[in-house]
Write an enzyme that holds these catalytic residues in place. Structure first.
Site, PDB file in Angstrom:
ATOM      1  N   TYR A  88     -14.072  -3.101   9.476  1.00 27.05           N
ATOM      2  CA  TYR A  88     -12.704  -2.576   9.636  1.00 27.05           C
ATOM      3  C   TYR A  88     -12.191  -2.782  11.070  1.00 27.05           C
ATOM      4  O   TYR A  88     -11.052  -3.204  11.288  1.00 27.05           O
ATOM      5  CB  TYR A  88     -12.739  -1.097   9.269  1.00 27.05           C
ATOM      6  N   ALA A  89     -13.046  -2.515  12.057  1.00 28.80           N
ATOM      7  CA  ALA A  89     -12.647  -2.691  13.459  1.00 28.80           C
ATOM      8  C   ALA A  89     -12.303  -4.153  13.735  1.00 28.80           C
ATOM      9  O   ALA A  89     -11.331  -4.455  14.436  1.00 28.80           O
ATOM     10  CB  ALA A  89     -13.772  -2.231  14.387  1.00 28.80           C
ATOM     11  N   THR A  90     -13.083  -5.046  13.158  1.00 26.92           N
ATOM     12  CA  THR A  90     -12.833  -6.477  13.344  1.00 26.92           C
ATOM     13  C   THR A  90     -11.504  -6.874  12.711  1.00 26.92           C
ATOM     14  O   THR A  90     -10.695  -7.593  13.310  1.00 26.92           O
ATOM     15  CB  THR A  90     -13.987  -7.292  12.721  1.00 26.92           C
ATOM     16  N   ALA A  91     -11.262  -6.390  11.508  1.00 26.02           N
ATOM     17  CA  ALA A  91     -10.005  -6.719  10.821  1.00 26.02           C
ATOM     18  C   ALA A  91      -8.808  -6.156  11.597  1.00 26.02           C
ATOM     19  O   ALA A  91      -7.788  -6.829  11.774  1.00 26.02           O
ATOM     20  CB  ALA A  91     -10.022  -6.164   9.398  1.00 26.02           C
ATOM     21  N   LYS A  92      -8.942  -4.921  12.078  1.00 24.64           N
ATOM     22  CA  LYS A  92      -7.812  -4.296  12.770  1.00 24.64           C
ATOM     23  C   LYS A  92      -7.555  -4.947  14.129  1.00 24.64           C
ATOM     24  O   LYS A  92      -6.417  -4.986  14.601  1.00 24.64           O
ATOM     25  CB  LYS A  92      -8.055  -2.788  12.917  1.00 24.64           C
ATOM     26  N   ASP A 101      -1.680  -7.427  -5.661  1.00 24.87           N
ATOM     27  CA  ASP A 101      -2.965  -7.431  -4.966  1.00 24.87           C
ATOM     28  C   ASP A 101      -2.748  -8.315  -3.747  1.00 24.87           C
ATOM     29  O   ASP A 101      -2.634  -9.539  -3.877  1.00 24.87           O
ATOM     30  CB  ASP A 101      -4.067  -8.004  -5.868  1.00 24.87           C
ATOM     31  N   VAL A 102      -2.684  -7.707  -2.558  1.00 25.63           N
ATOM     32  CA  VAL A 102      -2.289  -8.476  -1.375  1.00 25.63           C
ATOM     33  C   VAL A 102      -3.284  -9.580  -1.015  1.00 25.63           C
ATOM     34  O   VAL A 102      -2.931 -10.517  -0.303  1.00 25.63           O
ATOM     35  CB  VAL A 102      -2.046  -7.571  -0.134  1.00 25.63           C
ATOM     36  N   GLY A 117       0.830  -1.209   0.000  1.00 24.47           N
ATOM     37  CA  GLY A 117       0.000   0.000   0.000  1.00 24.47           C
ATOM     38  C   GLY A 117       0.860   1.253   0.000  1.00 24.47           C
ATOM     39  O   GLY A 117       0.493   2.285   0.572  1.00 24.47           O
ATOM     40  N   ALA A 118       2.021   1.172  -0.671  1.00 21.91           N
ATOM     41  CA  ALA A 118       2.986   2.287  -0.632  1.00 21.91           C
ATOM     42  C   ALA A 118       2.740   3.314  -1.732  1.00 21.91           C
ATOM     43  O   ALA A 118       3.543   4.212  -1.939  1.00 21.91           O
ATOM     44  CB  ALA A 118       4.413   1.740  -0.727  1.00 21.91           C
ATOM     45  N   GLY A 119       1.612   3.193  -2.421  1.00 15.22           N
ATOM     46  CA  GLY A 119       1.310   4.132  -3.504  1.00 15.22           C
ATOM     47  C   GLY A 119       1.024   5.539  -3.007  1.00 15.22           C
ATOM     48  O   GLY A 119       1.187   6.517  -3.740  1.00 15.22           O
TER      49      GLY A 119
HETATM   50  P1  NAP Z   1      -4.690   5.146   1.800  1.00 15.59           P
HETATM   51  O1  NAP Z   1      -4.182   6.538   1.626  1.00 15.59           O
HETATM   52  O2  NAP Z   1      -6.084   4.816   1.404  1.00 15.59           O
HETATM   53  O3  NAP Z   1      -3.658   4.152   1.097  1.00 15.59           O
HETATM   54  C1  NAP Z   1      -3.874   2.765   1.123  1.00 15.59           C
HETATM   55  C2  NAP Z   1      -3.048   2.141   0.025  1.00 15.59           C
HETATM   56  O4  NAP Z   1      -3.309   0.710   0.057  1.00 15.59           O
HETATM   57  C3  NAP Z   1      -3.424   2.636  -1.358  1.00 15.59           C
HETATM   58  O5  NAP Z   1      -2.257   2.988  -2.067  1.00 15.59           O
HETATM   59  C4  NAP Z   1      -4.138   1.430  -1.964  1.00 15.59           C
HETATM   60  O6  NAP Z   1      -3.947   1.264  -3.362  1.00 15.59           O
HETATM   61  C5  NAP Z   1      -3.447   0.282  -1.278  1.00 15.59           C
HETATM   62  N1  NAP Z   1      -4.224  -0.948  -1.401  1.00 15.59           N
HETATM   63  C6  NAP Z   1      -5.557  -1.110  -1.180  1.00 15.59           C
HETATM   64  N2  NAP Z   1      -5.918  -2.374  -1.449  1.00 15.59           N
HETATM   65  C7  NAP Z   1      -4.802  -3.023  -1.843  1.00 15.59           C
HETATM   66  C8  NAP Z   1      -4.542  -4.346  -2.259  1.00 15.59           C
HETATM   67  N3  NAP Z   1      -5.508  -5.285  -2.341  1.00 15.59           N
HETATM   68  N4  NAP Z   1      -3.268  -4.687  -2.604  1.00 15.59           N
HETATM   69  C9  NAP Z   1      -2.285  -3.757  -2.562  1.00 15.59           C
HETATM   70  N5  NAP Z   1      -2.470  -2.495  -2.174  1.00 15.59           N
HETATM   71  C10 NAP Z   1      -3.720  -2.110  -1.822  1.00 15.59           C
HETATM   72  O7  NAP Z   1      -4.577   4.692   3.348  1.00 15.59           O
HETATM   73  P2  NAP Z   1      -3.704   5.244   4.560  1.00 15.59           P
HETATM   74  O8  NAP Z   1      -4.512   6.223   5.299  1.00 15.59           O
HETATM   75  O9  NAP Z   1      -2.329   5.582   4.097  1.00 15.59           O
HETATM   76  O10 NAP Z   1      -3.654   3.922   5.474  1.00 15.59           O
HETATM   77  C11 NAP Z   1      -2.594   2.978   5.444  1.00 15.59           C
HETATM   78  C12 NAP Z   1      -2.864   1.903   6.498  1.00 15.59           C
HETATM   79  O11 NAP Z   1      -2.994   2.516   7.787  1.00 15.59           O
HETATM   80  C13 NAP Z   1      -4.150   1.120   6.268  1.00 15.59           C
HETATM   81  O12 NAP Z   1      -3.966  -0.214   6.667  1.00 15.59           O
HETATM   82  C14 NAP Z   1      -5.130   1.809   7.181  1.00 15.59           C
HETATM   83  O13 NAP Z   1      -6.194   0.961   7.519  1.00 15.59           O
HETATM   84  C15 NAP Z   1      -4.235   2.137   8.359  1.00 15.59           C
HETATM   85  N6  NAP Z   1      -4.737   3.239   9.184  1.00 15.59           N
HETATM   86  C16 NAP Z   1      -4.936   4.492   8.683  1.00 15.59           C
HETATM   87  C17 NAP Z   1      -5.410   5.494   9.517  1.00 15.59           C
HETATM   88  C18 NAP Z   1      -5.656   6.910   9.032  1.00 15.59           C
HETATM   89  O14 NAP Z   1      -6.154   7.730   9.826  1.00 15.59           O
HETATM   90  N7  NAP Z   1      -5.322   7.265   7.817  1.00 15.59           N
HETATM   91  C19 NAP Z   1      -5.687   5.233  10.855  1.00 15.59           C
HETATM   92  C20 NAP Z   1      -5.484   3.948  11.329  1.00 15.59           C
HETATM   93  C21 NAP Z   1      -5.001   2.950  10.496  1.00 15.59           C
HETATM   94  P3  NAP Z   1      -4.916   1.983  -4.443  1.00 15.59           P
HETATM   95  O15 NAP Z   1      -4.528   3.410  -4.395  1.00 15.59           O
HETATM   96  O16 NAP Z   1      -4.563   1.325  -5.718  1.00 15.59           O
HETATM   97  O17 NAP Z   1      -6.308   1.691  -3.980  1.00 15.59           O
END
Ligand code: NAP
Length: 253
Positions: free
Chosen positions: A154-158, A63-64, A13-15
Site C-alpha cells: 500500500y505504501a508503495t502504491a500510494k 472495476d478500475v 470507490g464512491a460506494g
Molecule cells: P473504503 O471505505 O474501503 O472504500 C473504498 C471503496 O473503493 C469501496 O467502496 C470499494 O468498493 C471501492 N473499490 C475497491 N476496489 C475497487 C475496484 N477495483 N474498482 C472500483 N471500486 C473499488 O475506503 P476509504 O477509507 O473511503 O478510502 C478511500 C481512499 O482513500 C482509498 O484510496 C484509500 O486508500 C485512501 N485513504 C484512506 C485513508 C483512511 O484513513 N481511511 C487514509 C489514507 C488514504 P467495494 O465496497 O465494492 O469493495
C-alpha cells in the site's frame, strides 16, 4: 475557450467512505456526479440520494483495474451526464501484512486497484478534459506513502501515485488540466475499521489511540477530504498543480 466547460465529475470507490462524501460534496458544489464503484447497488443508492436532494447523479459499476470495464464506464458517463472534466481516483483496498508474510496476490491486488486503476481511469477521462480544455484530476495518496509498518504494498502504491500525479500535471497542464494528490492521515471509514479489526482492537479504542498522536487531537472524517477536493476542483485552485496535500491533522499522522 469560449464556452464554459462541462461540469461533470467521476468519483471512483464512491460506494462508501471518503468517495461517497466526495461525491456528495461535488454534487452540492453543482457538479453532475458519476459515482463509480465495484458495488453497483451502493452507488446507485448513493446517486438516488443525491438526486432526491436536488442534485444530478448516476451510479455506474466499474472495476478500475480492468481496462474494458473502465472504458465502458467512462463512455457511459459521457453519454448520460456529459463529458467528464473532474476525476477523483479514490477506489482503494488494503491487503496489509508484514513483508515476510505478504503474498504475491496481496502485492498485485493493491497495485492493480491503486496504480493500474488510477492510470486506466485517467487515460480514459483525459480525452474529454483535453477536448474541453479544462480538467481536474485528484488522486488519493496517503500518509502511508512515507512508509508504514505492515503496508509495503500500500505504501508503495500510494508513493507511486504521487509520481503519477506530478507527471500528469506536467503532461496535461497545457490543456487546462491540473492534477493533484491528497494524502489523508487517519480517516474514520470502513477501511480503518477493518485495520482495527485486523489488529484486534475495538474501533473506538483504535480511534482514541490514533487521535492522541494527531496534533489536532482528533481523527479525520470523510468530509475533511471532501472539502479539500472541493477546493482543488475550483477556479481558485487553477494555479495549483502537481502537489501533494497532506490532510492529516498535522504534518504527518
Ligand atoms: P473504503 O471505505 O474501503 O472504500 C473504498 C471503496 O473503493 C469501496 O467502496 C470499494 O468498493 C471501492 N473499490 C475497491 N476496489 C475497487 C475496484 N477495483 N474498482 C472500483 N471500486 C473499488 O475506503 P476509504 O477509507 O473511503 O478510502 C478511500 C481512499 O482513500 C482509498 O484510496 C484509500 O486508500 C485512501 N485513504 C484512506 C485513508 C483512511 O484513513 N481511511 C487514509 C489514507 C488514504 P467495494 O465496497 O465494492 O469493495
Amino acid at each position: 475557450m469560449t464556452e464554459s466547460p462541462s461540469r461533470v465529475a467521476i468519483v471512483t470507490g464512491a460506494g462508501r467512505g471518503i468517495g461517497a462524501a466526495v461525491a456528495r460534496r461535488l454534487a452540492s458544489d453543482g457538479f453532475a456526479v458519476a459515482l463509480a464503484d465495484l458495488d453497483e447497488a451502493a452507488v446507485k443508492a448513493g446517486a438516488d440520494a443525491i438526486t432526491a436532494d436536488g442534485g444530478r447523479a448516476m451510479g455506474v459499476g466499474v472495476d478500475v483495474g480492468d481496462a474494458d470495464s473502465v472504458n465502458a464506464a467512462v463512455a457511459t458517463v459521457a453519454d448520460e451526464l456529459g463529458p467528464p472534466t473532474v476525476l477523483v481516483n479514490n477506489a482503494g483496498i488494503t491487503r496489509d501484512n508484514m513483508l515476510f508474510k505478504m503474498s504475491e496476490s496481496d502485492w498485485d491486488s493493491v497495485m492493480t486497484v491503486h496504480l493500474r486503476g488510477s492510470f486506466l481511469m485517467s487515460r480514459a477521462a483525459q480525452q474529454h478534459m483535453t477536448q474541453q480544455q479544462w480538467g481536474r484530476i485528484i488522486n488519493l495518496s496517503s500518509t502511508s506513502a512515507l512508509g508504514n509498518r505492515g503496508q509495503a504494498n500500500y505504501a508503495t502504491a500510494k508513493a507511486g501515485l504521487q509520481g503519477f500525479t506530478k507527471t500528469l500535471a506536467i503532461e496535461l497542464g497545457k490543456f487546462g488540466v491540473t492534477a493533484n494528490a491528497i494524502a489523508p492521515g487517519f480517516i474514520e471509514t470502513d477501511m480503518t475499521a477493518a485495520t482495527a479489526e485486523r489488529v484486534g482492537v475495538p474501533f473506538e479504542d483504535f480511534k482514541k489511540a490514533a487521535a492522541a498522536e494527531i496534533p489536532v487531537r482528533r481523527v479525520g472524517r470523510p468530509a475533511d477530504i471532501a472539502g479539500v477536493v472541493s477546493f482543488l476542483v475550483s477556479e481558485d485552485a487553477s494555479f495549483v498543480s502537481g502537489q501533494v496535500i497532506y490532510v492529516a491533522g498535522g504534518p504527518r499522522a
